[in-house]
Design an enzyme around this catalytic site. Structure first.
Site, PDB file in Angstrom:
ATOM      1  N   GLU A 205       0.806  -1.217   0.000  1.00 33.04           N
ATOM      2  CA  GLU A 205       0.000   0.000   0.000  1.00 33.04           C
ATOM      3  C   GLU A 205       0.840   1.268   0.000  1.00 33.04           C
ATOM      4  O   GLU A 205       0.336   2.354   0.263  1.00 33.04           O
ATOM      5  CB  GLU A 205      -0.962  -0.029   1.187  1.00 33.04           C
ATOM      6  N   LYS A 337     -15.624  -1.540   2.309  1.00 33.83           N
ATOM      7  CA  LYS A 337     -14.901  -2.036   1.138  1.00 33.83           C
ATOM      8  C   LYS A 337     -15.932  -2.602   0.173  1.00 33.83           C
ATOM      9  O   LYS A 337     -16.576  -3.609   0.474  1.00 33.83           O
ATOM     10  CB  LYS A 337     -13.905  -3.125   1.540  1.00 33.83           C
ATOM     11  N   SER A 367      -5.559  -3.875  -0.642  1.00 33.74           N
ATOM     12  CA  SER A 367      -4.109  -3.876  -0.882  1.00 33.74           C
ATOM     13  C   SER A 367      -3.787  -4.099  -2.360  1.00 33.74           C
ATOM     14  O   SER A 367      -2.764  -3.642  -2.866  1.00 33.74           O
ATOM     15  CB  SER A 367      -3.415  -4.922  -0.012  1.00 33.74           C
ATOM     16  N   LYS A 388      -9.466   5.543   3.770  1.00 34.71           N
ATOM     17  CA  LYS A 388      -8.227   4.798   3.945  1.00 34.71           C
ATOM     18  C   LYS A 388      -7.787   4.349   2.560  1.00 34.71           C
ATOM     19  O   LYS A 388      -8.421   3.489   1.959  1.00 34.71           O
ATOM     20  CB  LYS A 388      -8.511   3.605   4.855  1.00 34.71           C
TER      21      LYS A 388
END
Length: 425
Positions: A205, A337, A367, A388
């Protein structure tokens, strides 16, 4: 004119060099929406199924030709003729076509690619940016980034047990300044690690993956870098963790092999509480395993009034799992997500449920990412206030930050950076 006339999927590569699904949806007037699907390394057991071919002679079994075929065949046959602005009906049709609880027949990666591409096509057709199309007139809050600057766990080849150490620039005036602050700390950290003789190679990441074993040592490096960059830890920039504790939960114990510790749930809660006491940490994700409900309850009771406790593997963006967590009093925030649940409609339903229960929402990448920046628009569309999306390196991460900068510019005076409003108390 907004009728779907063609749906086409292809196999492309993600940021780890693994195959993923990209989908184009074409409307009658020629408008096209394109979306690429991300994938995770540390995946929750309760996530919707990402369909992989399993043919070891191609991409070591990770090919997605079956998912691509599902889009180009069954899904296209079902959806051609639908109005692209009927997102809920389209997503429901795909879920019913799949016919499983976890999207295991067609694949969540097939369904999600179509779902997102449909939304993008419809947004373009209505001449609206995606965040406005999905979120309506109220969409105007720019999220505080959780910037992952030291990687461990499944995201890096080092002994650090905790998967992500992040900074949150709450004192920024706007997203543009937040990105600048993060970048300055990131580059300062690189110098500090290099001066200490540690590797400045990066993880999945974009964060650094130094060969250090202690979480406290990682946190100390970050605090020093924040200060050397000219900022005040615990005032202008706070810290956040993603433990990904499911990855080191073995036989009912938390095995921190890098630190040589084996902890019970109660001891793990105390371990995290001590970190919160000693460092300006305001958010902890997956501090307990996805199946350790008692551990989650203990952690929430112990520090939930002071710290945002984010459920990722715990909730997997799933309204059923989230409802159970709310009822049990576990965690106080949900990581969002889109590929965990596998459709835009279900993602928005989960976000709404969390919001009504007074849980916060954190929009998140995976990721394994691509240049697709849909989650930046979704963060603004939902006014969730936090995102994020990795470090300040790798174009697959920066695509999201750059899109947020563009959105803020487009919104103009009505744009509002969430900033300190995310702090508890």
């Amino acid at each position: 004119m907004s009728t779907i006339i063609d749906i086409h999927a292809r196999e492309i590569l993600d940021s780890r060099g693994n195959p993923t699904v990209e989908v184009d949806v074409v409307l009658e007037d020629g408008t096209m929406g394109r979306a690429a699907v991300p994938s995770g390394a540390s995946t929750g057991a309760y996530e919707a199924v990402e369909k992989r071919d399993g043919d070891k002679s191609r991409y070591m079994g990770k090919g997605v030709l079956e998912a691509v075929a599902a889009v180009n065949g069954e899904i296209a046959d079902e959806l051609v003729g639908f109005d692209a602005t009927e997102q809920v009906s389209i997503d429901r049709a795909m879920i019913e076509l799949d016919g499983t609880e976890n999207k295991g027949r067609l694949g969540a990666n097939a369904i999600l690619g179509v779902s997102m591409a449909v939304a993008k096509a419809a947004a373009d057709f209505t001449t609206q940016p995606l965040y406005r199309y999905v979120g309506g007139a109220a969409a105007r809050i720019l999220p505080v980034p959780m910037m992952n600057i030291i990687n461990g766990g499944e995201h890096a080849d080092n002994p650090i047990d905790i998967q992500e150490f992040m900074i949150m620039p709450v004192a920024a005036e706007n997203i543009r300044d937040a990105v600048r602050m993060g970048s300055e700390v990131f580059h300062t950290l690189k110098k500090e690690l290099s001066a200490a003789g540690l590797s400045t190679g990066i993880g999945d990441e974009g964060g650094f993956a130094p060969n250090i074993a202690s979480s406290r040592e990682a946190l100390d490096f970050i605090l020093k870098s924040i200060e050397k960059a000219g900022y005040k830890p615990g005032e202008e920039i706070y810290l956040a963790l993603d433990c990904a504790a499911t990855e080191y939960y073995k036989d009912g114990k938390y095995v921190l092999s890098g630190e040589g510790k084996t902890l019970t749930s109660e001891e793990n809660a105390a371990y995290l509480a001590a970190l919160v006491n000693d460092y300006p940490i305001i958010s902890i994700e997956d501090g307990m395993s996805e199946d350790d409900w008692d551990g989650w309850k203990a952690l929430t009771d112990q520090i939930g009034d002071k710290v945002q406790l984010v459920g990722d593997d715990l909730f997997v963006t799933n309204p059923v799992r989230l409802a159970e967590g709310i009822e049990r009093g576990c965690a106080n925030s949900m990581l969002v997500k889109v590929n965990q649940i596998g459709s835009l409609t279900e993602t928005l339903q989960a976000v709404d449920m969390a919001h009504r229960a007074r849980y916060t929402n954190v929009m998140s990448h995976r990721s394994g990412e691509t240049e697709d920046a849909t989650i930046a628009d979704l963060a603004v569309a939902t006014n969730c206030g936090q995102i994020k999306t990795g470090s300040l390196a790798r174009s697959d991460r920066l695509a999201k930050y750059n899109q947020l900068i563009r959105i803020e510019e487009t919104l103009g005076e009505i744009a509002e950076y969430a900033g300190r409003s995310i702090l508890k108390g």
